[in-house]
Scaffold this motif. Structure first.
Motif, PDB file in Angstrom:
ATOM      1  N   ILE A 165       0.872  -1.181   0.000  1.00 41.46           N
ATOM      2  CA  ILE A 165       0.000   0.000   0.000  1.00 41.46           C
ATOM      3  C   ILE A 165       0.906   1.228   0.000  1.00 41.46           C
ATOM      4  O   ILE A 165       1.632   1.482   0.967  1.00 41.46           O
ATOM      5  N   LYS A 166       0.880   1.990  -1.072  1.00 42.12           N
ATOM      6  CA  LYS A 166       1.807   3.111  -1.230  1.00 42.12           C
ATOM      7  C   LYS A 166       1.245   4.374  -0.577  1.00 42.12           C
ATOM      8  O   LYS A 166       0.062   4.686  -0.712  1.00 42.12           O
ATOM      9  N   HIS A 167       2.117   5.098   0.116  1.00 44.51           N
ATOM     10  CA  HIS A 167       1.697   6.298   0.838  1.00 44.51           C
ATOM     11  C   HIS A 167       2.878   7.234   1.016  1.00 44.51           C
ATOM     12  O   HIS A 167       4.044   6.826   0.941  1.00 44.51           O
ATOM     13  N   GLY A 168       2.551   8.481   1.255  1.00 38.97           N
ATOM     14  CA  GLY A 168       3.585   9.449   1.585  1.00 38.97           C
ATOM     15  C   GLY A 168       3.879   9.447   3.075  1.00 38.97           C
ATOM     16  O   GLY A 168       3.466   8.536   3.807  1.00 38.97           O
ATOM     17  N   LYS A 169       4.591  10.457   3.523  1.00 41.20           N
ATOM     18  CA  LYS A 169       4.920  10.585   4.944  1.00 41.20           C
ATOM     19  C   LYS A 169       3.645  10.867   5.741  1.00 41.20           C
ATOM     20  O   LYS A 169       2.831  11.712   5.366  1.00 41.20           O
ATOM     21  N   ILE A 170       3.498  10.145   6.837  1.00 38.11           N
ATOM     22  CA  ILE A 170       2.336  10.302   7.711  1.00 38.11           C
ATOM     23  C   ILE A 170       2.808  10.629   9.117  1.00 38.11           C
ATOM     24  O   ILE A 170       3.719   9.983   9.643  1.00 38.11           O
ATOM     25  N   ARG A 171       2.177  11.622   9.704  1.00 38.87           N
ATOM     26  CA  ARG A 171       2.455  11.982  11.102  1.00 38.87           C
ATOM     27  C   ARG A 171       1.231  11.663  11.955  1.00 38.87           C
ATOM     28  O   ARG A 171       0.085  11.844  11.518  1.00 38.87           O
ATOM     29  N   VAL A 172       1.458  11.151  13.142  1.00 40.17           N
ATOM     30  CA  VAL A 172       0.359  10.927  14.080  1.00 40.17           C
ATOM     31  C   VAL A 172       0.621  11.725  15.350  1.00 40.17           C
ATOM     32  O   VAL A 172       1.776  11.947  15.738  1.00 40.17           O
ATOM     33  N   GLY A 173      -0.480  12.171  15.986  1.00 44.10           N
ATOM     34  CA  GLY A 173      -0.364  12.954  17.209  1.00 44.10           C
ATOM     35  C   GLY A 173      -1.461  12.589  18.192  1.00 44.10           C
ATOM     36  O   GLY A 173      -2.632  12.433  17.798  1.00 44.10           O
ATOM     37  N   PHE A 174      -1.105  12.424  19.455  1.00 43.85           N
ATOM     38  CA  PHE A 174      -2.071  12.130  20.512  1.00 43.85           C
ATOM     39  C   PHE A 174      -1.940  13.208  21.583  1.00 43.85           C
ATOM     40  O   PHE A 174      -0.825  13.533  22.025  1.00 43.85           O
ATOM     41  N   THR A 175      -3.077  13.733  22.022  1.00 44.49           N
ATOM     42  CA  THR A 175      -3.063  14.887  22.923  1.00 44.49           C
ATOM     43  C   THR A 175      -3.787  14.610  24.233  1.00 44.49           C
ATOM     44  O   THR A 175      -4.726  13.812  24.275  1.00 44.49           O
ATOM     45  N   PRO A 176      -3.396  15.301  25.291  1.00 42.32           N
ATOM     46  CA  PRO A 176      -4.154  15.279  26.542  1.00 42.32           C
ATOM     47  C   PRO A 176      -5.232  16.373  26.522  1.00 42.32           C
ATOM     48  O   PRO A 176      -5.260  17.229  25.634  1.00 42.32           O
ATOM     49  N   ASP A 177      -6.140  16.321  27.469  1.00 40.51           N
ATOM     50  CA  ASP A 177      -6.985  17.459  27.873  1.00 40.51           C
ATOM     51  C   ASP A 177      -7.896  18.048  26.799  1.00 40.51           C
ATOM     52  O   ASP A 177      -8.349  19.182  26.936  1.00 40.51           O
ATOM     53  N   GLU A 178      -8.218  17.272  25.767  1.00 41.92           N
ATOM     54  CA  GLU A 178      -9.162  17.783  24.772  1.00 41.92           C
ATOM     55  C   GLU A 178     -10.532  18.010  25.378  1.00 41.92           C
ATOM     56  O   GLU A 178     -11.243  18.957  25.015  1.00 41.92           O
TER      57      GLU A 178
END
Length: 414
Positions: A165-178
């Motif tokens: 499965i071809k893809h570009g650069k992916i960033r993931v982010g998880f946050t507190p206190d939403e």
């Protein structure tokens, strides 16, 4: 194929960790216990093969899945929050697995006669035959937004294990206190480095949202005068009666329980009073910016009128803007919504494009320079004992993430 058993194990592992946030705390994260899941997630991201995994002093987590193609593609991101709402306890969550749901009442807690019924929660009938995860009736579940986290981690794991499965650069982010409105406050958009992102924080399968409320808080303080009630004529000013005048002077049908879709409201969510002082705490919501400003003006005008009526300053109102409708920031880059919509269609999911009757990290992030629509995470009845999530919806959301990554790469192929 994404394993249902693997999804259930991952999701239930997250929700059994208490991450309730605290609006009265001044720290980030607002509760120490949020670190328990934050640290677990950082380690899990490393374990599945993500790169550049970081967790900062405020528990914000970021990681990278490198591109596996040889041409330039925009960097996209996926974001979720790991705290749960302080509206209802998130301690000692005991998830229940309902296989092949039959469309009937679900007894969450026999001892306390707590029942999740399609007679009241009609959406349950959308998921007949599916596997549901519910509470035991004594806590919330935490699908908001641990379902989103499960989907992002599972999608990254799937892409790593399926390099075809071809893809570009992916960033993931998880946050507190939403859940207490601070999820994006210390999010480092520059460090994240994505051209755009998606929050996985919606509800019903198919939801795709790029509009939300404009939001403000209002604290109304009414000052009275206390004297002996036997000798009070012409002297006592009862702040609670003035507070009642203020409450009853606002449009009675423009409250949450009487509004839907694009209709805004005034919501009195807390009050505390005595003869000498009463405080009313409101939130003001409207999708339309003009109507939003008009609502704030209504409260200010009413304040002035009551002060004039009493011939002195008995009431003051402090209004503070909280966030704004992200539509303004998304419309110039509507292709990011189009990609998500096409991803759903290719997966035989009917897109439900609608406005959020609330806020989202995506709103604040959009105004911080990271356009960020919202995609379904699959849960229902958030913030309470009747919360549930179909496992099949989690799997579908995971597939949507993978398909968005794939379509983004295809759109930019020469």
């Amino acid at each position: 194929m994404i394993s249902k058993e693997h999804i259930i194990k991952r999701f239930t592992g997250y929700v059994t960790i208490d991450t309730e946030s605290d609006p009265n705390s001044k720290t980030t994260p607002s509760t120490e216990k949020q670190w328990d899941l934050a640290n677990k997630l950082a380690e899990e991201l490393k374990t599945i093969g993500m790169q550049d995994v970081s967790i900062d002093d405020n528990a914000y987590i970021m990681a990278t899945l490198p591109s596996n193609i040889d041409y330039d593609v925009p960097t996209i991101g996926f974001i979720s929050h790991f705290d749960t709402s302080p509206d209802f306890t998130g301690a000692n969550v005991n998830p229940q697995i309902i296989e092949a749901y039959d469309g009937k009442d679900i007894v969450l807690n026999e001892a306390e006669n707590i029942i999740l019924s399609p007679d009241y929660f009609e959406d349950l009938l959308l998921y007949k035959g599916q596997t549901l995860i519910t509470t035991d009736g004594t806590t919330l579940l935490g699908a908001d937004d641990k379902a989103g986290i499960c989907e992002i981690v599972s999608a990254m794991e799937y892409l790593i294990n399926n390099p075809e499965i071809k893809h570009g650069k992916i960033r993931v982010g998880f946050t507190p206190d939403e859940e207490i409105g601070r999820g994006a406050h210390k999010f480092d958009v520059e460090k994240f480095g994505a051209d755009w992102a998606y929050t996985m924080d919606g509800s019903q399968i198919g939801e795709l949202e790029y509009e939300n409320f404009n939001a403000a808080s209002a604290v109304v303080t009414i000052k009275g005068k206390i004297v002996h009630p036997g000798y009070a004529k012409g002297k006592m000013i009862n702040s609670m009666y003035i507070a009642t005048e203020f409450i009853n002077s606002l449009p009675r049908l423009e409250t949450p329980e009487h509004t839907e879709d694009y209709q805004g409201f005034f919501h009195l969510h807390d009050m505390e009073g005595s003869v000498e002082e009463t405080k009313l705490q409101y939130i003001i919501r409207d999708h339309d910016k003009g109507h939003f400003e008009a609502r704030k003006e209504v409260m200010e005008k009413l304040t002035n009128e009551l002060n004039s009526q009493y011939g002195m300053e008995v009431i003051s109102t402090q209004i503070k803007d909280q966030y704004f409708n992200m539509r303004e920031k998304i419309e110039p880059v509507m292709h990011i919504v189009d990609i998500a919509e096409e991803a759903m269609k290719q997966l035989d999911i009917k897109p439900l494009i609608k406005a959020i009757r609330g806020g989202t990290d995506g709103s604040q992030l959009s105004y911080m320079g990271l356009p960020c629509p919202n995609i379904f995470a699959g849960g229902h009845n958030f913030h309470g004992r009747y919360e549930y999530v179909p496992v099949e919806s989690i799997i579908k959301a995971t597939e949507v993430i993978c398909k968005i990554a794939e379509l983004t790469a295809l759109r930019n192929k020469n």
